[in-house]
Scaffold this active site. Structure first.
Site, short mmCIF file in Angstrom:
data_model
loop_
_atom_site.label_atom_id
_atom_site.label_comp_id
_atom_site.label_asym_id
_atom_site.label_seq_id
_atom_site.Cartn_x
_atom_site.Cartn_y
_atom_site.Cartn_z
N SER A 131 0.94 -1.26 0.02
CA SER A 131 -0.19 -0.01 0.11
C SER A 131 0.74 1.35 0.08
CB SER A 131 -0.88 -0.06 1.22
OG SER A 131 -0.08 -0.15 2.44
N ASP A 180 5.37 -7.05 2.85
CA ASP A 180 4.69 -7.51 1.58
C ASP A 180 5.58 -7.81 0.73
OD1 ASP A 180 2.03 -7.79 1.73
OD2 ASP A 180 1.46 -5.62 1.60
N LYS A 215 4.96 -11.25 3.68
CA LYS A 215 3.48 -11.65 3.44
C LYS A 215 3.28 -11.73 1.96
CE LYS A 215 -0.21 -8.23 3.83
NZ LYS A 215 -0.73 -8.51 2.22
N GLU A 254 -9.30 -10.05 4.41
CA GLU A 254 -9.53 -8.82 4.07
C GLU A 254 -10.88 -8.66 3.24
OE1 GLU A 254 -8.05 -4.58 1.54
OE2 GLU A 254 -6.88 -6.23 1.63
#
Length: 283
Positions: free
Chosen positions: A58, A96, A126, A195
């Protein structure tokens, strides 16, 4: 006879930096507190309150103004991962794996994940995906790469999944998501991010999967919660439904900058208070 309310504010984190083993033991216990971080100063402020700090892809949208996470590179993740690890002394840092860095093969995933951990000092990586990523998660886990899974709404699959809408809002959508979460956990993931799913599905996944389920837009039934820090601090005008804004720092920043600009233009700043003077007799 009255019963005293349970103290839910107790800090159950270890005194030294958390490990994946510690996170895994929190299944069904005090919910895990997780937030995103991309820079050292923010990581240092979050660290004293969080169990896990995620250096999320993000970052592309939050710091670089991208429309999605797909343009984020491995080098970007490593750079920001290093910065966060410098500021984190207690929380587990997870980084990530960006789009294109692990999907091609399990060998590609290992090379890139090993580079991420060795060059940043983070504790885990991740990656997104369910059943299709089982072989990769097993391969990484058996070779010393701890993996945090991510199922449900997966931002890296935004094009193939038709956008960012919530998943599991009808019962016939449930089973694939349940199967994905179970498969990733069984493959060796120490926890799974869930999510953007409906509350009953989040509750069912949390009940049926053996590892901690960390929710984002998945209700308080999960074993922990994660949000994008800048979202919950009110730094963006757009506010997803699942985000509670705990502050409105964006308004405060705008106000402060407006005042600064006015004072510069009127020469009110810098005033004598903020100006250096000569020393000694020449003052």
């Amino acid at each position: 006879m009255t019963t005293e309310p349970k103290d839910v504010s107790v800090d159950v984190r270890p005194k030294r930096q958390a490990t994946v083993k510690h996170i895994a033991t929190r299944k069904g216990g005090t919910p895990l507190v997780c937030l995103t971080a991309y820079i050292t100063p923010m990581a240092a402020r979050l660290d004293q309150h969080c169990d896990l700090l995620l250096v999320g892809d993000s970052v592309g949208m939050v710091l670089y103004g991208m429309d999605s996470t797909l343009g984020v590179s491995l080098d970007m993740m490593i750079s920001h991962g290093r910065a966060v690890c410098r500021g984190a002394k207690q929380a587990l840092v997870v980084i990530d794996m960006p789009f294109g860095s692990y999907e091609e093969s399990k060998e590609q995933a290992f090379r890139n994940a090993a580079r991420v951990l060795s060059e940043t000092g983070a504790g885990a990586v991740k990656l997104e995906g369910g059943i299709e990523m089982v072989e990769t998660v097993e391969f990484l886990s058996k070779r010393g790469i701890p993996v945090l899974g991510h199922v449900g709404l997966m931002p890296q699959s935004v094009h193939t999944n038709g956008g960012y809408g919530a998943r599991g809002r009808t019962v016939d959508e449930w089973q694939p998501i349940i199967d994905d979460a179970k498969a990733i956990a069984n493959a060796g993931a120490f926890a799974v991010v869930l999510e953007g799913v409906a509350e009953p599905l989040a509750r069912k996944v949390t009940e049926e999967v053996a590892v901690p389920i960390i929710g984002i837009g998945a209700s308080n039934a999960c074993d922990g919660q994660i949000l994008v820090t800048e979202d919950m601090l009110g730094l963006f005008a757009i506010n997803p439904k699942f985000v509670k804004r705990y502050a409105e720092l964006g308004d405060g920043i705008a106000s402060a900058i407006e005042t600064y600009a006015d004072e510069v233009r009127t020469r009110a700043f810098p005033s004598e208070e903020y100006t250096y003077k000569m020393r000694g007799a020449n003052q």
